[in-house]
Enzyme design. Structure first.
Site, mmCIF file in Angstrom:
data_model
loop_
_atom_site.group_PDB
_atom_site.id
_atom_site.type_symbol
_atom_site.label_atom_id
_atom_site.label_comp_id
_atom_site.label_asym_id
_atom_site.label_seq_id
_atom_site.Cartn_x
_atom_site.Cartn_y
_atom_site.Cartn_z
ATOM 1 C CG HIS A 111 36.414 32.739 -53.764
ATOM 2 N ND1 HIS A 111 36.450 33.207 -52.104
ATOM 3 C CD2 HIS A 111 37.624 32.222 -53.932
ATOM 4 C CE1 HIS A 111 37.375 32.713 -51.723
ATOM 5 N NE2 HIS A 111 38.093 31.925 -52.546
ATOM 6 C CE1 TYR B 297 40.608 23.728 -49.427
ATOM 7 C CE2 TYR B 297 42.586 23.646 -50.765
ATOM 8 C CZ TYR B 297 41.454 24.144 -50.431
ATOM 9 O OH TYR B 297 40.783 25.296 -51.201
ATOM 10 C CD1 TRP C 65 37.320 23.695 -47.940
ATOM 11 C CD2 TRP C 65 36.867 23.479 -45.853
ATOM 12 N NE1 TRP C 65 37.365 24.984 -47.488
ATOM 13 C CE2 TRP C 65 37.549 24.725 -46.027
ATOM 14 C CE3 TRP C 65 36.723 23.206 -44.422
ATOM 15 C CZ2 TRP C 65 37.757 25.805 -45.269
ATOM 16 C CZ3 TRP C 65 36.937 24.256 -43.543
ATOM 17 C CH2 TRP C 65 37.166 25.395 -43.818
ATOM 18 C CG ASP D 140 40.832 30.357 -50.593
ATOM 19 O OD1 ASP D 140 39.618 30.280 -50.690
ATOM 20 O OD2 ASP D 140 41.567 29.607 -51.088
#
Length: 290
Positions: free
Chosen positions: A268, A206, A151, A105
């Site tokens: 994930h 981010y 995001w 990630d």
């Protein structure tokens, strides 16, 4: 967790990095993703010790028990280049001249940047649930923006902090099941997300991603820079990376010379959900140069 491991806090000059480490063989560095800490590797790390590796699990800059500099308007203190420089300094202080590197990630972007910037350090690299940021952005459409809305929400100024800190456990709980994660790993995550400074740093990660990190990737492409070491990709079958973008190996072949890939039967957070499969893939890939 991590019964055979010792902990160290490494002062990198710009940050203090909390590190779990153990073993005496070739050094494997495991970089976690958002919003996890190094504890996400608690099931994989002991298995890699059994493969005969040293294993190093740092909390990335600003995550968990690591601390970095204050945020800036250009987000540079939380760029992947800055975070990668921390890992390089951790390796230097632990006496590792060459490392085997894996990232999941957000940690995969730090691993990518470290490999591009310091090919003298990284011998092999594994990237998990990852394609380059600019490849995501180049393919952005309504479907991607809807699925990966976080995001763009996290990149907004101020608002995400207020939303998350109103009830951080409620925000992160839907993807943080203690039975799946392990109770101690879950407790460590809950402690981290209650800290406003940690939440701010994770959001800066981010914000840097869509600005300075994307610019750094574009500069790599313009300069013809590629990942020259062997690259192993892993992606979760119950996540949406392949659904959105197809086989990630095809994308990475524009960025790297030697690419292989493995589907992992998992959601994930594959290190928590499929640790044996992850450790077996990493152990085999990292053993090839022995």
């Amino acid at each position: 967790m991590f019964e055979q491991f010792q902990t160290t806090v490494v002062d990198t000059g710009a940050a203090s990095i909390f590190v779990r480490h153990a073993g005496s063989g070739p050094a494997v560095y495991l970089l976690h993703g958002h919003p996890r800490t190094s504890a996400t590797w608690h099931r994989v790390a002991p298995l890699l010790l059994e493969h005969g590796f040293s294993v190093v699990c740092p909390d990335l800059r600003g995550y968990g028990r690591s601390r970095g500099p204050a945020p800036q308007d250009d987000h540079a203190p939380h760029s992947k280049r800055a975070a990668a420089s921390d890992i390089r300094e951790v390796a230097r202080q632990l006496g590792h001249d060459r490392i085997l590197l894996a990232g999941h990630d957000r940690g995969s972007y730090v691993a990518m940047r470290l490999t591009l910037d310091h090919p003298d350090l990284v011998q092999r690299v594994a990237l998990m649930d990852c394609i380059p940021i600019t490849e995501h952005l180049r393919r952005t459409d309504a479907r991607f923006a809807t699925a990966w809305w976080h995001w763009f929400f996290f990149a907004q100024p101020d608002v995400p902090e207020r939303v998350i800190m109103a009830d951080p456990e409620a925000w992160y709980r839907p993807k943080a099941d203690p039975a799946t994660m392990g109770a101690a790993n879950h407790a460590e995550l809950m402690t981290a997300i209650r800290d406003p400074a940690t939440v701010r740093a994770m959001l800066e990660d981010y914000r840097a991603g869509l600005t300075i990190d994307a610019d750094d990737e574009r500069a790599d492409r313009a300069a013809g820079r590629r990942i020259e070491v062997p690259l192993c990709l892993m992606w979760s079958t119950r996540d949406d990376l392949e659904e959105l973008h197809g086989d990630p190996r095809l994308i990475w072949k524009d960025w790297a010379d030697d690419v292989e890939g493995h589907r992992i039967e998992s959601g994930h957070h594959m290190a928590e959900e499929a640790p044996r499969e992850v450790a077996d893939v990493l152990g085999e890939f990292f053993s090839r140069d022995r």
